[in-house]
Design an enzyme around this catalytic site. Structure first.
Site, PDB file in Angstrom:
ATOM      1  N   HIS A   1       0.597  -1.066  -0.186  1.00  0.00           N
ATOM      2  CA  HIS A   1      -0.217   0.048   0.056  1.00  0.00           C
ATOM      3  C   HIS A   1       1.241   0.766  -0.296  1.00  0.00           C
ATOM      4  O   HIS A   1       0.671   2.424  -0.241  1.00  0.00           O
ATOM      5  CB  HIS A   1      -0.894   0.505   1.738  1.00  0.00           C
ATOM      6  CG  HIS A   1      -1.860  -0.477   1.305  1.00  0.00           C
ATOM      7  ND1 HIS A   1      -2.868  -1.457   2.356  1.00  0.00           N
ATOM      8  CD2 HIS A   1      -2.927  -1.123  -0.294  1.00  0.00           C
ATOM      9  CE1 HIS A   1      -3.878  -1.678   1.838  1.00  0.00           C
ATOM     10  NE2 HIS A   1      -4.015  -1.381   0.318  1.00  0.00           N
TER      11      HIS A   1
ATOM     12  N   CYS B   1      -0.424  -2.877 -21.788  1.00  0.00           N
ATOM     13  CA  CYS B   1      -0.769  -1.864 -20.564  1.00  0.00           C
ATOM     14  C   CYS B   1      -0.430  -2.249 -19.461  1.00  0.00           C
ATOM     15  O   CYS B   1      -0.894  -1.961 -18.179  1.00  0.00           O
ATOM     16  CB  CYS B   1      -2.333  -2.595 -20.392  1.00  0.00           C
ATOM     17  SG  CYS B   1      -2.961  -4.175 -20.451  1.00  0.00           S
TER      18      CYS B   1
END
Length: 528
Positions: A182, A488
């Site tokens: 995170h 991508c």
């Protein structure tokens, strides 16, 4: 004066920082035990309430990305399955701090030893929860780092990152850590330099440090010559970044006049709120895992999320990937526990195994398609039968919507090229509408090297000839078969990789929004 020490790790967020090293690794203050088990229980309850209140306060001022991280911690603190063992240990005479530490250490150990990158990356969140409650028990205030410091330690808590003032510069250097954590996500979105995987080093250094998070290194107690070299590199990086901003509003064109489409990758519909659609060619990848956080979402929730992005994009294409759960992205009640999840029931395999969940997503996508230029791609395709089965489900659900008089539209259906079997034999997929190369997984599978493992990070490179050859062959096949091919993965926004990708034949890249300007500037310097 100490000798310079040079350490090499993995870049988690590019940039440069020069400043004093601030040690993150210090334990909480000593806890004063209580007279009775009842008082110990009350002390733990109060500490949990304090930690919960602090998280709730942080959530009120956090942006959506940070709020989602904090809500995970809040949910864990409110989960009796986590707190119950600590309370159960207190009546036997264990003090509140030891009961809490033992309960959380057991959970943390499970996260750290998981074979799933997702869970290993969440270990930092669990340590954050543990230490926040321990500080509340001892009423200790966390010491603030000096302005511009480089925070150094085993790992860093997400709340520590969010409570740090980064306006004066600074960075993060971790002996462990993860590019998938995170904090790494937060650092990239806020432009905070960060390096992970530095390994063993002096436990409590007190010196000036030079953090090169462009190349993944740090120098402790540098010499004068090293400082001068570092500052030149830092200035060069800043100049390149500033120069890149001038390219943001321009179409991407190489020196030879070759046009390259540059789209953006997004993980949440709110991402588009800060992106000017005129600066990109559409959305090359919209992840849908964000909708599947704690449970499978209903049709309306998905429909509204997809519609928002499609209406923002107008007539530009939006490529939405069906849920890529499994691997390092578990979803309670949906994914399954496996010995080797990256080679197991993930992506399209899981969707086909759970048609009850997949059909809901399909209906939402079909309904949303009327609001823009939607394209849908399937992740983790390995054989053509998987594509055929998924396409058949779309046809069935479209028939059902038509029968009910619901507005809908069949979008072009394509596949991710991330499993080597597809890249080696793309002719088996001549009936798909488009290919989108997922460079992260394709590289990981071709090189058999996890990108978050510092010990093998040198092997995990999209620029390895084997990976580039596969990308070139897919691009060449797409050109012959008139099937559009894009990329991508992270490589699309990597200035070091872009020239090789264009040379391999790619003319459509999708990048993180923060990489858009730099990608266009890099393309402008390519001679092809």
């Amino acid at each position: 004066m100490p000798e310079p020490l040079r350490l090499q790790g993995i870049s988690a967020s590019a940039g440069y920082a020069e400043g004093p090293l601030f040690n993150l690794d210090h334990g909480p203050a000593r806890y004063t035990g209580k007279a009775t088990a009842g008082e110990e229980k009350a002390a733990l309850e109060a500490a949990l309430a304090s930690a919960t209140d602090r998280l709730a306060t942080l959530i009120e001022t956090a942006d959506e990305e940070a709020a989602g991280i904090l809500e995970f911690q809040l949910a864990m603190l409110e989960d009796e399955a986590l707190t119950g063992p600590a309370f159960a240990a207190i009546p036997s005479g264990m003090p509140a701090d030891l009961a809490w530490r033992q309960a959380l250490d057991a959970e943390i150990a499970g996260y750290e030893t998981s074979d799933q990158d997702y869970f290993r990356a969440r270990a930092a969140d669990m340590r954050d929860i543990r230490d926040r409650v321990l500080r509340a028990l001892t009423e200790e205030q966390e010491s603030a780092a000096p302005a511009g410091a480089i925070l150094y330690g085993e790992d860093i808590a997400p709340t520590r990152f969010l409570e740090t003032d980064w306006s004066a510069g600074g960075g993060i250097a971790l002996r462990a850590g993860s590019t998938a954590s995170h904090v790494a996500m937060l650092a990239r979105s806020r432009g905070v330099p960060m390096v992970v995987g530095l390994g063993s080093s002096p436990a409590n250094p007190d010196c000036l440090a030079l953090l090169d998070a462009e190349h993944g290194g740090i120098v402790l107690a540098p010499s004068k010559a090293e400082i001068e070299t570092f500052r030149r590199s830092s200035s060069s990086f800043a100049a390149r970044r500033d120069k890149a901003d001038a390219y943001l509003a321009r179409p991407a064109v190489t020196k030879a006049g070759t046009t390259v489409r540059v789209q953006v990758n997004i993980a949440d519909p709110s991402d588009v709120d800060v992106i000017d659609i005129s600066t990109c060619d559409g959305v090359g990848l919209m992840r849908t895992e964000f909708l599947f956080g704690r449970a499978a979402p209903d049709e309306e929730t998905q429909y509204r999320a997809y519609r928002k992005v499609l209406e923002w994009a107008g007539d530009k294409p939006v490529t939405i990937r069906t849920v890529d759960a499994g691997g390092d992205k578990p979803v309670p009640g949906f994914t399954v526990e496996e010995g080797n999840p990256f080679l197991g029931l993930r992506g399209i395999r899981l969707s086909l195994a759970r048609p009850d969940v997949f059909r809901v997503q399909i209906r939402a996508l079909l309904r949303a398609a009327v609001h823009g230029s939607l394209k849908v791609m399937f992740p983790m395709i390995a054989v053509s039968e998987e594509y055929q089965r998924a396409a058949a489900l779309f046809a069935e659900e479209q028939t059902g919507l038509v029968a009910r008089g619901v507005a809908q539209k069949m979008p072009p259906l394509g596949i991710m090229v991330e499993v080597p079997s597809v890249a080696i034999a793309p002719e088996a997929f001549a009936d798909v509408a488009f290919f989108s190369i997922g460079s992260n997984d394709l590289t990981q599978y071709v090189m058999a090297a996890a990108r978050d493992n510092a010990a093998v990070a040198h092997l995990n490179s999209v620029r390895h000839p084997a990976v580039l050859r596969l990308i070139a062959e897919v691009a060449a096949f797409g050109l012959r078969a008139k099937i559009p091919v894009s990329l991508c993965g992270d490589a699309g926004g990597d200035p070091a990789a872009i020239p090789a990708l264009i040379k391999a034949g790619l003319r459509d890249l999708s990048v993180a929004p923060a990489q858009l300007a730099m990608a266009k500037a890099t393309i402008a310097d390519v001679a092809i």
